[in-house]
Design an enzyme around this catalytic site. Structure first.
Site, short mmCIF file in Angstrom:
data_model
loop_
_atom_site.label_atom_id
_atom_site.label_comp_id
_atom_site.label_asym_id
_atom_site.label_seq_id
_atom_site.Cartn_x
_atom_site.Cartn_y
_atom_site.Cartn_z
N THR A 59 0.83 -1.20 0.00
CA THR A 59 0.00 0.00 0.00
C THR A 59 0.87 1.25 0.00
OG1 THR A 59 -1.68 -1.13 1.30
CG2 THR A 59 -1.70 1.28 1.38
N GLY A 85 -3.12 -6.84 5.49
CA GLY A 85 -4.28 -6.18 6.09
C GLY A 85 -5.01 -7.03 7.10
#
Lengths: 319, 319
Positions: free
Chosen positions: A152, A206
């Site tokens: 990310t 995540g």
């Protein structure tokens, strides 16, 4: 005058270098950060963000993004969204809504259409080749994990008006299931900011980051006056150890943070590059390497060879 | 032997009363909680959860749910999902996945199909009538806010093996935009649990709850040894005041929590009913009413008239 900007991974470098000077002026909070993330999204060779991002298991690029203004606590977020050219722009736009500010999938796409956002096919030829290569690998060795690539881009900015803003954007886990949402649009996990205290963003697996609400936890520690220079690594180490004890394992987790004075901190349980610039120093790429028990972090400037290897890995033909 | 179960709103009563005894035995962590939430989902007269839940602005019922096991930190969550008979079962199932444990919209529906979950049209005749009535109201007075009805069912359970689990399920904001996700599936905002400390779930305006990661914050306060009986209201008051100062307003927010000893706490900025039972007391409905500045919470048993009015409001013909 204080200002600062920090971003995850070496890929944030040009974007931060190009936009950090905006923070000296009085512009809309977050404008420089959004523009910087747009530049990362648009660069086709970053394979985990925006255009060129790697697809899900059905070869579709699905995008997550979020924006938070730490002065108002306004948040906008999107998850599992296809064909949106700049997810961070949509997230930023949603942060201006009082209701319906976290939208997913087809609903988010419909909203984006109605609001006039630009659509494009986010799947590049190169991402297709990565997908095909991974399929071939998995066929030849079904014991391999299909999942990797979850870099990310996350940024935290502090402008000269003392506004802390954070943003994230990602195509998520390579080969993820359709509809999978990671930590990047999850408030408190992938990002959090409070201009009175600090801001943090996370990158990594995540599914593990959101078990610990790690960005919010970092900001809470700053609220309790822990030093940003050391506390981020302490948070990562403590959570890493706890997750291994309770859950059996912990995926890669890296966090960058700024406090309200523009000082920065980093925490990671794996090799992790990041980019930072502020009122004291020109925008610089760093490499953070934790020791085995995560009690120490060594931060260095990457060698010319490391930088050349990084660049080559992103651009060389896929065999 | 200690055990306890707490749930948001009066609607949790029968479900908790029916299932709390399971917590005395050694069953799978969360089994009693999941079964209790299933019962709330299946009851057609609760208009904000599961079957009978009120639809979005396109007259489609979209569901959010989550489950967390506080002993392993395993989480499963779904957002913006249609036609799934029991969202909490799907969230619980996803908590057993190491990857892809938060799924949204069509991707979540595809996963549910592949895993053999039961599908049904969740829109009842009565919910359609509510929708039509609201449309008529909005046409006659376009200044009305379209949004109300966000009574998530959230529960926290502590079993005799010291496992704290939490779960949430909701059809979200009535008249929401398609794809809108609230706080209920957002880790740390709608729910959080750590069996070493405590668990909390929230209900109210998701767009405001997730600005403060309030369930995680409550659990962090318990970690710092604040008393569950008072700290939940303090968290709600502090965040309510902060949001009004920074953001201009704060929607309804209510939180219920258990600590690791089965003691409970409640915080709310509006009238709020909840249900609790434990090793010391039979399952009971309570009504929490804060004073104007939120520094005091009065908790009483609702009168027979209040209970009869609640029941009638859910069942009387829609005019």
């Amino acid at each position: 005058m204080k200002y600062a900007m920090i971003g995850t991974w070496r890929m944030a470098y040009e974007a931060i270098a190009n936009n950090i000077d905006q923070l000296k002026q009085s512009t809309a909070p977050g404008a420089a950060l959004v523009q910087a993330i747009v530049e990362v999204e648009n660069y086709p060779y970053f394979k985990s963000v925006g255009y060129g991002g790697l697809p899900n298991q059905e070869c579709e690029v699905e995008l997550d993004a979020a924006f938070m203004n730490g002065s108002t606590l306004a948040i906008g977020a999107i998850g599992g969204v296809k064909n949106i050219k700049n997810p961070i722009k949509l997230a930023h736009h949603l942060s201006q809504e009082k209701f319906n500010s976290f939208l997913v999938a087809a609903g988010a796409e419909k909203y984006a259409q109605q609001q006039g956002f630009e659509f494009t096919n986010m799947l590049t030829k190169r991402a297709q080749q990565h997908y095909q290569k991974k399929l071939d690998l998995l066929r030849s060795d079904p014991t391999l994990s299909p999942y990797d690539g979850h870099d990310t881009v996350g940024m935290v900015s502090l402008d000269s008006q003392n506004n802390l803003c954070v943003g994230t954007s990602t195509s998520g886990l390579f080969m993820k299931k359709p509809g999978r949402v990671g930590d990047s649009p999850v408030m408190g996990s992938g990002f959090y900011a409070d201009s009175e205290v600090g801001g943090a963003v996370a990158t990594g697996l995540g599914e593990d980051i959101y078990k610990g609400c790690l960005s919010f936890l970092v900001v809470e520690k700053l609220r309790q006056n822990f030093d940003v220079k050391t506390v981020v690594q302490e948070v990562v180490k403590e959570f890493n150890d706890k997750l291994i004890q309770k859950y059996g394992k912990c995926g890669p987790i890296s966090i960058v943070a700024l406090d309200k004075n523009g000082e920065y901190g980093v925490g990671t349980n794996c090799e992790f590059s990041f980019v930072v610039g502020n009122h004291n120093q020109v925008t610089t790429i760093y490499l953070a390497q934790p020791n085995e028990d995560l009690t120490k972090l060594t931060i260095t400037k990457p060698s010319p060879k490391w930088l050349a290897d990084y660049d080559r890995a992103r651009k060389e033909p896929i065999k």
